[in-house]
Design an enzyme around this catalytic site. Structure first.
Site, PDB file in Angstrom:
ATOM      1  N   TYR A 335      10.526  14.996  -0.472  1.00  0.00           N
ATOM      2  CA  TYR A 335       9.151  15.163   0.011  1.00  0.00           C
ATOM      3  C   TYR A 335       8.829  16.619   0.298  1.00  0.00           C
ATOM      4  O   TYR A 335       7.686  17.042   0.179  1.00  0.00           O
ATOM      5  CB  TYR A 335       8.924  14.350   1.301  1.00  0.00           C
ATOM      6  CG  TYR A 335       8.445  12.936   1.087  1.00  0.00           C
ATOM      7  CD1 TYR A 335       9.167  12.037   0.313  1.00  0.00           C
ATOM      8  CD2 TYR A 335       7.264  12.494   1.682  1.00  0.00           C
ATOM      9  CE1 TYR A 335       8.732  10.736   0.128  1.00  0.00           C
ATOM     10  CE2 TYR A 335       6.821  11.190   1.507  1.00  0.00           C
ATOM     11  CZ  TYR A 335       7.560  10.315   0.732  1.00  0.00           C
ATOM     12  OH  TYR A 335       7.112   9.030   0.567  1.00  0.00           O
ATOM     13  N   LYS A 386      22.319   7.169  -2.853  1.00  0.00           N
ATOM     14  CA  LYS A 386      22.518   7.004  -4.298  1.00  0.00           C
ATOM     15  C   LYS A 386      23.622   7.978  -4.699  1.00  0.00           C
ATOM     16  O   LYS A 386      23.466   8.803  -5.600  1.00  0.00           O
ATOM     17  CB  LYS A 386      21.186   7.278  -5.021  1.00  0.00           C
ATOM     18  CG  LYS A 386      21.184   7.027  -6.510  1.00  0.00           C
ATOM     19  CD  LYS A 386      21.286   5.552  -6.880  1.00  0.00           C
ATOM     20  CE  LYS A 386      21.419   5.403  -8.397  1.00  0.00           C
ATOM     21  NZ  LYS A 386      21.777   4.016  -8.784  1.00  0.00           N
ATOM     22  N   ASP A 420      19.686   1.031  -5.065  1.00  0.00           N
ATOM     23  CA  ASP A 420      19.219  -0.002  -5.999  1.00  0.00           C
ATOM     24  C   ASP A 420      19.707  -1.379  -5.556  1.00  0.00           C
ATOM     25  O   ASP A 420      18.962  -2.355  -5.506  1.00  0.00           O
ATOM     26  CB  ASP A 420      19.648   0.316  -7.445  1.00  0.00           C
ATOM     27  CG  ASP A 420      21.110   0.734  -7.571  1.00  0.00           C
ATOM     28  OD1 ASP A 420      21.772   0.958  -6.533  1.00  0.00           O
ATOM     29  OD2 ASP A 420      21.603   0.842  -8.713  1.00  0.00           O
ATOM     30  N   ASP A 444      10.849   5.288   2.276  1.00  0.00           N
ATOM     31  CA  ASP A 444       9.470   4.956   1.930  1.00  0.00           C
ATOM     32  C   ASP A 444       9.439   3.689   1.078  1.00  0.00           C
ATOM     33  O   ASP A 444       8.690   2.757   1.340  1.00  0.00           O
ATOM     34  CB  ASP A 444       8.860   6.136   1.162  1.00  0.00           C
ATOM     35  CG  ASP A 444       7.434   5.843   0.728  1.00  0.00           C
ATOM     36  OD1 ASP A 444       6.664   5.333   1.561  1.00  0.00           O
ATOM     37  OD2 ASP A 444       7.114   6.115  -0.448  1.00  0.00           O
ATOM     38  N   ASP A 448       8.464  -0.602   2.230  1.00  0.00           N
ATOM     39  CA  ASP A 448       7.434  -1.453   1.607  1.00  0.00           C
ATOM     40  C   ASP A 448       8.058  -2.754   1.116  1.00  0.00           C
ATOM     41  O   ASP A 448       7.502  -3.835   1.263  1.00  0.00           O
ATOM     42  CB  ASP A 448       6.776  -0.744   0.420  1.00  0.00           C
ATOM     43  CG  ASP A 448       5.555   0.060   0.832  1.00  0.00           C
ATOM     44  OD1 ASP A 448       5.539   0.527   1.997  1.00  0.00           O
ATOM     45  OD2 ASP A 448       4.630   0.217   0.021  1.00  0.00           O
TER      46      ASP A 448
HETATM   47  C1  IPM Z   1       4.378   5.897   4.331  1.00  0.00           C
HETATM   48  C2  IPM Z   1       3.350   6.325   3.329  1.00  0.00           C
HETATM   49  C3  IPM Z   1       3.354   7.841   3.243  1.00  0.00           C
HETATM   50  C4  IPM Z   1       4.711   8.272   2.721  1.00  0.00           C
HETATM   51  C5  IPM Z   1       2.219   8.459   2.427  1.00  0.00           C
HETATM   52  C6  IPM Z   1       0.868   7.999   2.911  1.00  0.00           C
HETATM   53  C7  IPM Z   1       2.298   9.948   2.421  1.00  0.00           C
HETATM   54  O1  IPM Z   1       3.580   5.708   2.125  1.00  0.00           O
HETATM   55  O2  IPM Z   1       4.318   6.359   5.483  1.00  0.00           O
HETATM   56  O3  IPM Z   1       5.249   5.102   3.987  1.00  0.00           O
HETATM   57  O4  IPM Z   1       4.939   8.308   1.503  1.00  0.00           O
HETATM   58  O5  IPM Z   1       5.571   8.597   3.529  1.00  0.00           O
HETATM   59 MG    MG Z   2       5.120   4.259   2.120  1.00  0.00          MG
END
Ligand code: IPM
Ligand code: MG
Length: 562
Positions: A335, A386, A420, A444, A448
């Site tokens: 990042y 990884k 993975d 990140d 999700d």
């Molecule tokens: C998160 C989001 C952020 C990230 C974005 C909005 C920059 O996806 O906090 O998970 O990638 O960290």
């Molecule tokens: Mg995210």
């Protein structure tokens, strides 16, 4: 006068369940007092006419050894014994006596034997024990003195236990504390000094303003009803800031960000950014806050809410009872690594570069956070990397986490997993995870993915914490992990629970109010189990409610719990 009388003989373990204090007398010395047919055993000393109503017990060495059960003292007291005289006692039994109004007296072995012989020979075995003068008067009139710890003695005489004794000193303790606080204020935690914490609301883009309006309502409830000592401030962030101030981050907003004790963040992201000059939007302001406030420690708790099982794409039995904490490194990795950029190639086309970079220090501090959390959870950490391909950053990650565990966290069970495989395991068998620690990009993606375990991305909160400063404070930002959802923005149908639960994390981590955090989390659980559903978690045939109605449902539960 036997030696080594075990608490199991005083009160057998099978009598501990089902009988309360006050009811244990009939079972005291049960095995000795009664024969197998239930009749009294005439041989046993306490059944003999001479000793039947005895209030004192004379015993051999090590009385009350064995299991530490408090019931041993209770059953003796229920039976009528007030004082036990022995050469020595089981340690825990001895202190249990004082806590429960029983006087244990230690006398040398030969003295105890003398007393026993004298009592046995007496016609009327009448003995008096006077705790005030610390003297035993024998049937012959002879006096034997003993000593007791002065504080324990005072407590017994006044009928108080340790807590009762401490409470007697309440005024003195308070006096000492206030003098101490004046003489060295810096050693006291900040929340104890009734300071008003500054919470800054940055609602941001998309659905941010709608959901943060609900968070504000909840925060105001805590201020009004739970004496929460905070000042709520608000600044525009994102597209709205651009439209109002012509600047995505004016200095005043940045000053507020730096001065805040905690930031309650909504969301960032909107198609409208395309209309802003590229130079003005070059820096992503959320990433800037993460980096400049050094919010390296991103906590993303994921737990299943039973009532929401159906809104997950995963089978209910796969996700039942999951409760994990994703600990994501938030200030390093790809990042922020340099070099980065895109350049035109002479040969046509472009070349783009991002750099993943980590230092030992960066890895160590996030691993520490994970290990410390594991200590108050299940004691297990899974570190995700990884390292089979990214042998440099991944290898350093794995080595550093392992070395830290070897050196400082031998009590923690550490496992390593490739990212993975972890992605698959999260949807295959998520229950195996407790604390999961990983680098920025993997965190990140994995968070999700893990959202499906909770049923909806809309439910998940997060906390981003900076290092603790010498003054005890730390920068912190709380945000739901869903994004700005521009497709549903402004329609009043977004789920505010991820943001509300982020405020619960703020109560816990920035304001030190764990009980208030629990209260809010319980209210959210209750709202859901009473059927409150926004569109993202509604099932076919169920009625969905608005963002505002969901906020109200949580408030109603909070009121209910008062
Ligand atoms: C998160 C989001 C952020 C990230 C974005 C909005 C920059 O996806 O906090 O998970 O990638 O960290
Ligand atoms: Mg995210």
């Amino acid at each position: 006068m036997r030696i080594n009388i075990d608490t199991e003989v005083v009160i057998p373990i099978n009598r501990l369940i089902g009988h309360k204090r006050g009811e244990l007398g009939p079972y005291c010395f049960e095995a000795w007092r009664y024969a197998l047919d239930g009749r009294e055993n005439p041989e046993f000393v306490l059944n003999q006419p001479h000793y039947r109503e005895a209030k004192f017990l004379l015993a051999g060495d090590n009385f009350g050894c064995g299991s530490s059960r408090e019931h041993a003292v209770w059953s003796l007291a229920d039976f009528g014994i007030r004082c036990i005289i022995a050469p020595s006692f089981g340690d825990i039994f001895y202190w249990n006596c004082f806590q429960n109004g029983m006087l244990p007296i230690r006398l040398p072995d030969d003295q105890v034997k003398e007393l026993a012989a004298e009592i046995e020979a007496a016609e009327q075995p009448l003995v008096t024990v006077d705790l005030e003068t610390q003297a035993i008067t024998m049937p012959s009139g002879r006096q034997v003195t003993f000593t007791t710890d002065p504080e324990r003695r005072a407590a017994l005489l006044e009928g108080l236990d340790e807590i009762g004794m401490t409470l007697k000193l309440d005024a003195q303790i308070r006096g000492h504390q206030s003098r101490d606080r004046e003489s060295r204020p810096w050693i006291y935690r900040r929340e104890e000094t009734a300071r008003v914490a500054r919470l800054l609301i940055l609602a941001g883009d998309g659905i941010g303003p709608e959901i943060l309006a609900e968070v504000r309502k909840v925060a105001e409830w805590f201020i009004a009803k739970r004496q929460l000592s905070v000042e709520l401030r608000e600044e525009l962030f994102g597209i709205s800031a651009w439209k109002t101030h012509g600047d995505l981050m004016r200095q005043q907003t940045w000053d507020e960000i730096v001065a805040a004790d905690a930031i309650l963040f909504g969301a960032t992201g909107s198609p409208e950014y395309e209309k802003i000059p590229a130079a003005a939007r070059k820096v992503d302001q959320l990433l800037r806050m993460r980096k400049e406030l050094d919010l390296f420690c991103n906590l993303r708790p994921v737990r299943t809410l039973p009532a929401l099982g159906a809104s997950s794409s995963l089978r209910p039995e796969v996700i039942a009872d999951c409760d994990m904490m994703i600990v994501r490194e938030l200030c390093g990795g790809i990042y922020f690594g340099k070099p980065r950029g895109r350049e035109k190639l002479n040969t046509g086309g472009e070349r783009a570069v991002n750099t993943c970079m980590y230092t030992t220090g960066e890895i160590e501090r996030i691993a520490r956070a994970a290990f410390d959390l594991a200590r108050v959870r299940s004691g297990r950490v899974c570190s995700v990397d990884k390292s089979n391909v990214l042998t440099e950053t991944g290898g350093l990650w794995r080595d550093t986490v392992q070395a830290l565990q070897d050196r400082h966290y031998p009590d923690i069970e550490l496992s390593h997993m490739y990212v993975d495989n972890c992605t698959m395991q999260l949807v295959r068998a998520p229950k195996q995870f407790d604390v999961l620690v990983t680098e920025n990009l993997f965190g990140d993606i994995l968070s999700d993915c893990a959202a499906m375990v909770a049923g909806s991305l809309g439910m998940l909160p997060s906390a981003s914490l900076g290092p603790v400063r010498p003054d005890g404070g730390r920068h912190a930002l709380y945000e739901p992990i869903h994004g700005s959802a521009p497709d549903i923005a402004g329609r009043g149908i977004a789920n505010p629970l991820g943001a509300i639960m982020s405020f619960a994390l703020c109560l816990r981590f920035s304001l030190g109010l764990a009980q208030e955090a629990d209260r809010l989390e319980r209210a959210v659980d209750a709202a859901i189990s009473h059927g409150a559903r926004t569109a993202d978690i509604v099932q076919p045939g169920e009625k969905s409610i608005s963002t505002k109605a969901m906020g109200d449902a949580v408030l109603a539960e909070l009121e209910q719990m008062q």
